[in-house]
Enzyme design. Structure first.
Site, PDB file in Angstrom:
ATOM      1  N   CYS A 114      80.443  44.278 -11.939  1.00  0.00           N
ATOM      2  CA  CYS A 114      81.882  44.394 -12.172  1.00  0.00           C
ATOM      3  C   CYS A 114      82.724  43.437 -11.343  1.00  0.00           C
ATOM      4  O   CYS A 114      83.893  43.215 -11.651  1.00  0.00           O
ATOM      5  CB  CYS A 114      82.320  45.834 -11.934  1.00  0.00           C
ATOM      6  SG  CYS A 114      81.381  47.013 -12.936  1.00  0.00           S
ATOM      7  N   HIS A 237      89.421  45.543 -12.161  1.00  0.00           N
ATOM      8  CA  HIS A 237      88.333  46.028 -12.996  1.00  0.00           C
ATOM      9  C   HIS A 237      88.659  47.407 -13.542  1.00  0.00           C
ATOM     10  O   HIS A 237      89.072  48.306 -12.804  1.00  0.00           O
ATOM     11  CB  HIS A 237      87.038  46.065 -12.175  1.00  0.00           C
ATOM     12  CG  HIS A 237      85.931  46.794 -12.873  1.00  0.00           C
ATOM     13  ND1 HIS A 237      85.505  46.457 -14.136  1.00  0.00           N
ATOM     14  CD2 HIS A 237      85.182  47.863 -12.476  1.00  0.00           C
ATOM     15  CE1 HIS A 237      84.529  47.279 -14.494  1.00  0.00           C
ATOM     16  NE2 HIS A 237      84.325  48.135 -13.513  1.00  0.00           N
ATOM     17  N   ASN A 267      84.612  50.852 -19.938  1.00  0.00           N
ATOM     18  CA  ASN A 267      84.271  49.983 -18.809  1.00  0.00           C
ATOM     19  C   ASN A 267      83.299  48.925 -19.321  1.00  0.00           C
ATOM     20  O   ASN A 267      82.140  49.220 -19.602  1.00  0.00           O
ATOM     21  CB  ASN A 267      83.637  50.837 -17.708  1.00  0.00           C
ATOM     22  CG  ASN A 267      83.181  50.034 -16.494  1.00  0.00           C
ATOM     23  OD1 ASN A 267      82.983  48.831 -16.572  1.00  0.00           O
ATOM     24  ND2 ASN A 267      82.986  50.713 -15.375  1.00  0.00           N
TER      25      ASN A 267
END
Length: 308
Positions: A114, A237, A267
């Site tokens: 990430c 993120h 995500n």
């Protein structure tokens, strides 16, 4: 000076209804939207490999930038921790071939999750400037559908598959400013894969994000001689709605500057920040935007991008 010229993306049309998944785990709409943040999670087709997602995003980039030829690309980085098959050869080599890029291209992978986009744009900028290269592609694609256990309520409701392609080159409308990075490998057990299955300690990851990210962004601003008032937006993120909201609350004066947009994507790991940039930033009138990626490693990176 190498900067960001354009971004394109590929988000699979098929996917999972997160409300249906929520019902399976006795989670209501408030939890799904308020905590998770995603009603739909895109999923790659069974026959699609990571490189195929990369190619879709790159082809979208070429289609939207007819002035960019495949022959002009001389550097390619793929950010992924879930590459083709078993990860050898590196996915970037497979993408080079599938895209029909020249064999003069420098192509390699970066194994980051990430935080990978922030690391990736600086790695590609530095590589290109050191070697005198003109046009580079940074591609993100990390399909967690390969490793998530559909019976694991801690992970199966979070992750979506997507890919992005960023064109980096000279005379770019967005330049890279100051950046800061960090790593704490003692947190490795909180996000890991064992025997092909992903494990996440959600509470530890949430605590890590809340402890590190706001402080890291404040340090970045301080060292740049800026305040939050000098930043038009924050693209961090999209780990979950709860994480984005919690970080935003640490910027008490302007929490609304934190963009949250994951309802239809979930995500998407290293693709979450460039998805925000493509949709909300590149064509905006904003002058300065802060980025922050954080996750597996544990690893984090924050940066400022600006219009010169």
């Amino acid at each position: 000076m190498i900067g960001i010229k354009s971004i394109a993306s590929y988000v699979p049309a098929e996917g999972l209804d997160n409300y249906a998944q929520g019902a399976k785990f006795a989670k209501d709409e408030d939890f799904i939207i308020g905590k998770i943040g995603s009603a739909f999670l895109p999923r790659k087709a069974a026959e699609q490999e990571t490189s195929d997602l990369c190619v879709e995003a790159a082809n979208a980039l070429f289609a939207s930038n007819p002035q960019l030829s495949r022959e002009s690309i001389d550097a390619l980085i793929v950010v992924t921790q879930n590459g083709d098959e078993e990860g050898l050869p590196h996915t970037a080599a497979i993408v080079q071939d599938k895209l029909g890029l020249g064999t003069h291209v420098a192509a390699f992978d970066i194994s980051l999750g990430c935080s990978g986009y922030v690391y990736g744009i600086y790695a590609l900028k530095g590589f290109m400037e050191a070697a005198g290269l003109k046009n580079g592609l940074l591609i993100t694609a990390d399909p967690y559908s390969k490793i998530v256990d559909p019976e694991d309520r801690n992970t199966t409701m979070l992750f979506g598959d997507a890919a992005t392609a960023t064109w980096m080159g000279e005379d770019a409308p967005w330049q890279l400013g100051k950046a800061k990075f960090g790593t704490d490998g003692s947190g490795a057990p909180h996000l890991k894969v064992t025997d092909g299955v992903f494990f996440m300690n959600g509470r530890q990851v949430f605590n890590f994000a809340l402890l590190k990210v706001p402080a890291h962004l404040h340090e970045l601003l301080d060292e740049s001689g800026l305040t939050s008032a000098d930043v038009d937006a924050y693209c961090i993120h999209q780990g979950s709605a709860a994480i984005v909201d919690a970080v935003a609350r640490r910027f008490e004066e302007e929490p609304e500057k934190f963009i949250k947009d994951m309802v239809e994507t979930g995500n998407t790991v290293s693709s979450s920040i460039p998805l925000l940039l493509e949709k909300h930033v590149l064509d905006s009138s904003w002058k300065r935007v802060a980025l922050s990626g954080f996750g597996v490693g544990l690893s984090w990176g924050s940066a400022l991008i600006y219009r010169p």
